[in-house]
Design an enzyme around this catalytic site. Structure first.
Site, PDB file in Angstrom:
ATOM      1  N   GLY A  59       0.496  -1.428   0.043  1.00  0.00           N
ATOM      2  CA  GLY A  59      -0.097   0.321   0.154  1.00  0.00           C
ATOM      3  C   GLY A  59       1.133   1.209   0.310  1.00  0.00           C
ATOM      4  O   GLY A  59       1.865   1.648   0.341  1.00  0.00           O
ATOM      5  N   CYS A  86       4.942  -6.389   1.973  1.00  0.00           N
ATOM      6  CA  CYS A  86       5.555  -4.597   1.506  1.00  0.00           C
ATOM      7  C   CYS A  86       4.860  -4.381   2.569  1.00  0.00           C
ATOM      8  O   CYS A  86       4.983  -4.482   4.099  1.00  0.00           O
ATOM      9  CB  CYS A  86       5.250  -4.435   0.035  1.00  0.00           C
ATOM     10  SG  CYS A  86       6.354  -2.871   0.304  1.00  0.00           S
ATOM     11  N   TYR A  87       3.714  -3.238   2.457  1.00  0.00           N
ATOM     12  CA  TYR A  87       3.010  -2.641   3.606  1.00  0.00           C
ATOM     13  C   TYR A  87       2.393  -3.526   4.450  1.00  0.00           C
ATOM     14  O   TYR A  87       2.507  -2.987   5.469  1.00  0.00           O
ATOM     15  CB  TYR A  87       2.052  -1.853   2.752  1.00  0.00           C
ATOM     16  CG  TYR A  87       1.071  -0.553   4.518  1.00  0.00           C
ATOM     17  CD1 TYR A  87       2.046   0.731   4.394  1.00  0.00           C
ATOM     18  CD2 TYR A  87       0.679  -1.167   4.868  1.00  0.00           C
ATOM     19  CE1 TYR A  87       1.171   1.249   5.378  1.00  0.00           C
ATOM     20  CE2 TYR A  87      -0.748  -0.520   5.975  1.00  0.00           C
ATOM     21  CZ  TYR A  87      -0.313   0.753   5.793  1.00  0.00           C
ATOM     22  OH  TYR A  87      -0.529   1.702   7.024  1.00  0.00           O
ATOM     23  N   HIS A 181       7.761  -7.383  -3.465  1.00  0.00           N
ATOM     24  CA  HIS A 181       6.695  -8.131  -4.482  1.00  0.00           C
ATOM     25  C   HIS A 181       6.493  -9.169  -5.413  1.00  0.00           C
ATOM     26  O   HIS A 181       7.135  -9.527  -6.289  1.00  0.00           O
ATOM     27  CB  HIS A 181       5.871  -7.023  -4.718  1.00  0.00           C
ATOM     28  CG  HIS A 181       5.765  -5.827  -4.557  1.00  0.00           C
ATOM     29  ND1 HIS A 181       4.077  -5.272  -3.565  1.00  0.00           N
ATOM     30  CD2 HIS A 181       6.138  -4.802  -4.146  1.00  0.00           C
ATOM     31  CE1 HIS A 181       4.102  -4.526  -3.065  1.00  0.00           C
ATOM     32  NE2 HIS A 181       5.453  -4.009  -3.247  1.00  0.00           N
ATOM     33  N   GLU A 183       3.993 -10.816  -6.297  1.00  0.00           N
ATOM     34  CA  GLU A 183       2.923 -11.092  -7.476  1.00  0.00           C
ATOM     35  C   GLU A 183       3.086 -10.090  -8.729  1.00  0.00           C
ATOM     36  O   GLU A 183       2.896 -11.027  -9.995  1.00  0.00           O
ATOM     37  CB  GLU A 183       2.124 -10.760  -6.945  1.00  0.00           C
ATOM     38  CG  GLU A 183       1.715  -9.310  -6.880  1.00  0.00           C
ATOM     39  CD  GLU A 183       2.623  -8.592  -4.883  1.00  0.00           C
ATOM     40  OE1 GLU A 183       2.635  -9.334  -4.743  1.00  0.00           O
ATOM     41  OE2 GLU A 183       2.447  -7.799  -4.665  1.00  0.00           O
ATOM     42  N   SER A 234     -18.878  -6.430 -30.122  1.00  0.00           N
ATOM     43  CA  SER A 234     -18.286  -6.229 -30.838  1.00  0.00           C
ATOM     44  C   SER A 234     -17.820  -7.596 -32.072  1.00  0.00           C
ATOM     45  O   SER A 234     -16.781  -7.840 -33.279  1.00  0.00           O
ATOM     46  CB  SER A 234     -16.628  -5.787 -30.738  1.00  0.00           C
ATOM     47  OG  SER A 234     -16.272  -6.798 -29.977  1.00  0.00           O
ATOM     48  N   GLY A 235     -18.362  -8.862 -31.268  1.00  0.00           N
ATOM     49  CA  GLY A 235     -17.477 -10.203 -31.715  1.00  0.00           C
ATOM     50  C   GLY A 235     -16.277 -10.141 -31.775  1.00  0.00           C
ATOM     51  O   GLY A 235     -16.069 -12.062 -31.495  1.00  0.00           O
ATOM     52  N   GLY A 236     -15.399  -9.669 -30.689  1.00  0.00           N
ATOM     53  CA  GLY A 236     -14.406  -9.673 -29.769  1.00  0.00           C
ATOM     54  C   GLY A 236     -14.472 -10.417 -28.498  1.00  0.00           C
ATOM     55  O   GLY A 236     -16.028 -10.702 -28.293  1.00  0.00           O
ATOM     56  N   VAL A 237     -13.296 -11.052 -28.409  1.00  0.00           N
ATOM     57  CA  VAL A 237     -13.904 -12.316 -26.714  1.00  0.00           C
ATOM     58  C   VAL A 237     -14.443 -10.525 -25.507  1.00  0.00           C
ATOM     59  O   VAL A 237     -15.116 -12.248 -24.946  1.00  0.00           O
ATOM     60  CB  VAL A 237     -12.026 -12.389 -27.014  1.00  0.00           C
ATOM     61  CG1 VAL A 237     -12.631 -13.495 -25.464  1.00  0.00           C
ATOM     62  CG2 VAL A 237     -10.784 -13.148 -27.722  1.00  0.00           C
ATOM     63  N   ASP A 238     -13.725  -9.910 -25.122  1.00  0.00           N
ATOM     64  CA  ASP A 238     -13.979  -9.335 -23.824  1.00  0.00           C
ATOM     65  C   ASP A 238     -15.044  -9.104 -23.724  1.00  0.00           C
ATOM     66  O   ASP A 238     -16.000  -9.738 -23.360  1.00  0.00           O
ATOM     67  CB  ASP A 238     -13.146  -8.080 -24.299  1.00  0.00           C
ATOM     68  CG  ASP A 238     -11.597  -8.344 -23.773  1.00  0.00           C
ATOM     69  OD1 ASP A 238     -11.018  -9.871 -24.449  1.00  0.00           O
ATOM     70  OD2 ASP A 238     -10.933  -7.515 -24.357  1.00  0.00           O
ATOM     71  N   SER A 239     -16.122  -8.046 -25.336  1.00  0.00           N
ATOM     72  CA  SER A 239     -17.596  -8.452 -25.372  1.00  0.00           C
ATOM     73  C   SER A 239     -18.284  -9.447 -25.833  1.00  0.00           C
ATOM     74  O   SER A 239     -19.151  -9.646 -25.003  1.00  0.00           O
ATOM     75  CB  SER A 239     -17.510  -7.389 -26.655  1.00  0.00           C
ATOM     76  OG  SER A 239     -18.160  -7.869 -27.724  1.00  0.00           O
ATOM     77  N   SER A 240     -17.899 -10.548 -26.302  1.00  0.00           N
ATOM     78  CA  SER A 240     -18.775 -11.840 -26.225  1.00  0.00           C
ATOM     79  C   SER A 240     -18.841 -12.636 -25.024  1.00  0.00           C
ATOM     80  O   SER A 240     -20.342 -12.779 -24.779  1.00  0.00           O
ATOM     81  CB  SER A 240     -18.035 -12.637 -27.118  1.00  0.00           C
ATOM     82  OG  SER A 240     -17.892 -12.407 -28.678  1.00  0.00           O
ATOM     83  N   LYS A 380      -6.493 -11.282 -20.282  1.00  0.00           N
ATOM     84  CA  LYS A 380      -7.373 -12.272 -20.962  1.00  0.00           C
ATOM     85  C   LYS A 380      -7.648 -13.807 -21.032  1.00  0.00           C
ATOM     86  O   LYS A 380      -8.057 -14.314 -21.678  1.00  0.00           O
ATOM     87  CB  LYS A 380      -6.530 -11.732 -22.236  1.00  0.00           C
ATOM     88  CG  LYS A 380      -6.669 -11.865 -23.876  1.00  0.00           C
ATOM     89  CD  LYS A 380      -7.564 -10.634 -24.099  1.00  0.00           C
ATOM     90  CE  LYS A 380      -8.493 -10.719 -25.630  1.00  0.00           C
ATOM     91  NZ  LYS A 380      -8.731  -9.524 -25.591  1.00  0.00           N
TER      92      LYS A 380
END
Ligand code: XMP
Length: 524
Positions: A59, A86-87, A181, A183, A234-240, A380
């Site tokens: 943080g 860390c914090y 960190h 991660e 849009s037909g893209g992965v994210d919006s689908s 993704k």
């Protein structure tokens, strides 16, 4: 959702910019986790969540400041493993009887430290199993303050030149603290540290994306209630995946708007509609606005002007159709975690605008809509797994990215319907070639650009004077940098022959071997 039982790992978030990366590392271990801001985690809430282990994030604050954030006191007597980062490590020390000092900016023995550092081990520690096999371990540090006195019961298990207490542990209570960190990717073996932590905490590792889907659906239902939601498809992965998830959560309360700007690839419009409207029964408005977009783009050849026109019209069109959906209160967007943190980078620094990316930013405020962003925590590859769980076909999920402005930015210079038609055909042949040769999934993105040049050729006994095109194929992790794909000469030769034979209007094919940087992936 009631049938889901799972152990919970609670991440108490002290405001680090990379807290979501902790969650990602845990999902990789098939561990269910919840991130809660520290303000919300009272002793009562902690008891209700009843976690099997807790991670305290990093943080921006300083634990030396009066009133700075703390973990709830009851955490220390729950008898569960705690990992402070860390914090998180520093507050653990402060709360358990150690000391933390504000950092000096340079010099040794406990100073501020930003960037790569090497940790030297001090005795074996279960948390660091698998580390130090090649000597000191590389880690990423980003801290101003440092621990100056360790709390009773703790021992030092790792040091770095500027953090004598880089790794602390009280193994009898399973309390661990690291100054770095684990991660982030810059700590190459950080994932192993999380794997060790969840193992020693006794997690079964049986949490899956299927279970994640159920939780996400539940959250959407809670947020949306019985209100209506609009989603730009849009037909893209994210919006689908966003649309499919929302549909599963709220059914017909969702209406998707598919803006067809006439700049789509061959059969794309019909494929998207067939898939979502016909197969999946989603309510989809097909906004066929090709005439509007191509009309306004006529005569325009400047890349930024083209992008701005498309961006503006997209918003106008979307708004027009969305206004017809009575009672809509929410706008769903397929924002991913990297989009959320895009402006925040370890290297820092404001970036100049290379291209004005087309998105629907600003739309929700303009339309008075609230946002639903169910993919905000995901990367993704995780979205693809979620898409699979939702029953989307692999051919949709594994698609290469396609830019919002579509073929407009693959048609340098002036756009005409004739050029777009030629481009669609050439692109279809090229992608078919890539699929036939089994290369599609090895390539991040591949497409054809039609060049604003005509060249002379000879076909049969006749002279041709047709367009030249460029093939583009790149490998990339995130689109920020890219390398051209090393096709074989055989592949390139065969593809060029097919394009010239099968696509009227092209008589010359070139291959673009520019990496990014200095090039960009798209031509405009
Ligand atoms: P560049 O050409 O900037 O592209 O190297 C990087 C990635 O972003 C995509 N791209 C866009 N995506 N709207 C989008 O949604 C845009 O305006 C846009 N411009 C580029 C590009 O296809 C590549 O995947």
């Amino acid at each position: 959702m009631d049938n889901i039982t799972h152990d919970t790992l609670l991440i108490i978030d002290f405001g680090s910019q990379v807290t979501q990366l902790i969650a990602r590392r845990l999902r990789e271990q098939n561990v269910y986790c919840e991130i809660h801001p520290y303000q919300n985690v009272t002793d009562t809430v902690l008891a209700e969540i009843n976690p099997k282990a807790v991670i305290l994030s990093g943080g921006p604050d300083s634990v030396t400041r009066d009133g700075s954030p703390r973990a709830p006191e009851s955490l220390w007597t729950m008898g569960i493993p705690v990992l402070g980062i860390c914090y998180g490590q520093q507050t653990m020390m402060m709360q358990l009887g150690g000391l933390v000092e504000g950092g000096k900016i340079s010099g040794g023995g406990g100073t501020a430290e930003f960037g790569r550092a090497k940790v030297t081990p001090k005795g074996a520690l279960d948390l660091l199993d698998g580390w130090f096999t090649d000597g000191d371990e590389q880690v990423w540090m980003s801290h101003g303050d440092h621990v100056s006195k360790i709390a009773p019961g703790f021992e030092v298990h790792g040091t770095s030149p500027n953090a004598p207490y880089a790794v602390l542990a009280d193994t009898s209570r399973h309390f661990y603290g690291v100054q770095f960190h684990p991660e982030v990717h810059h700590t190459p073996r950080g994932a192993k540290l999380y794997e060790n932590f969840v193992k020693l905490a006794g997690f079964a590792g049986d949490w899956t994306m299927d279970a994640y889907k159920d939780i996400a659906i539940e959250k959407i239902r809670e947020q949306v209630g019985d209100k209506k939601v609009i989603c730009g498809l849009s037909g893209g992965v994210d919006s689908s995946v966003t649309a499919a998830l929302l549909h599963e959560a709220i059914g017909d309360q969702l209406t998707c708007v598919f803006v067809d700007h006439g700049l789509l690839r061959k059969d794309e419009g019909t494929d998207v509609i067939a898939m979502f409207r016909d197969n999946m029964n989603l309510q989809v408005i097909h906004a066929d606005e090709a005439d509007l977009f191509l009309g306004e783009l006529e005569g325009q050849s400047d890349p930024e002007t083209k992008r701005k026109i498309i961006g503006r019209l997209f918003i106008e069109v979307f708004q027009k159709y969305a206004n017809d959906i009575e009672g809509a209160e929410f706008l769903a967007q397929g924002t991913l975690y990297p989009d959320v943190i895009e402006s925040v980078s370890f290297s820092g620094g404001p970036s100049v605008t290379i291209k004005s990316h087309h998105n629907v930013g600003g739309l929700p405020e303009k339309m008075g809509l609230k946002l639903v962003e169910p993919l905000r925590e995901l990367f993704k590859d995780e979205v693809r797994v979620l898409g699979h769980e939702l029953g989307l076909p692999a051919s949709f999920i594994g698609r290469h990215p396609f830019p919002g402005p579509g073929l407009a930015i693959r048609c340098p210079g002036e756009i005409t319907r004739q050029k777009l038609d030629i481009l669609r055909e050439a692109d279809a042949v090229y992608i078919d070639q890539i699929r036939k040769h089994g290369l599609y999934d090895e390539i991040w993105q591949a497409f054809v650009a039609i060049l604003p040049v005509r060249t002379v050729g000879v076909m049969g006994d006749g002279r041709t004077y047709d367009f030249a095109c460029a093939l583009r194929a790149v490998t990339s992790v995130d689109g920020m940098t890219a390398d051209y794909y090393p096709f074989s000469h055989d592949f390139l030769g065969e593809t060029a022959t097919r394009i010239i034979n099968e696509v009227a209007g092209i008589n010359r094919v070139t291959y673009d071997i520019t990496s990014k940087p200095p090039g960009t992936i798209e031509w405009e």
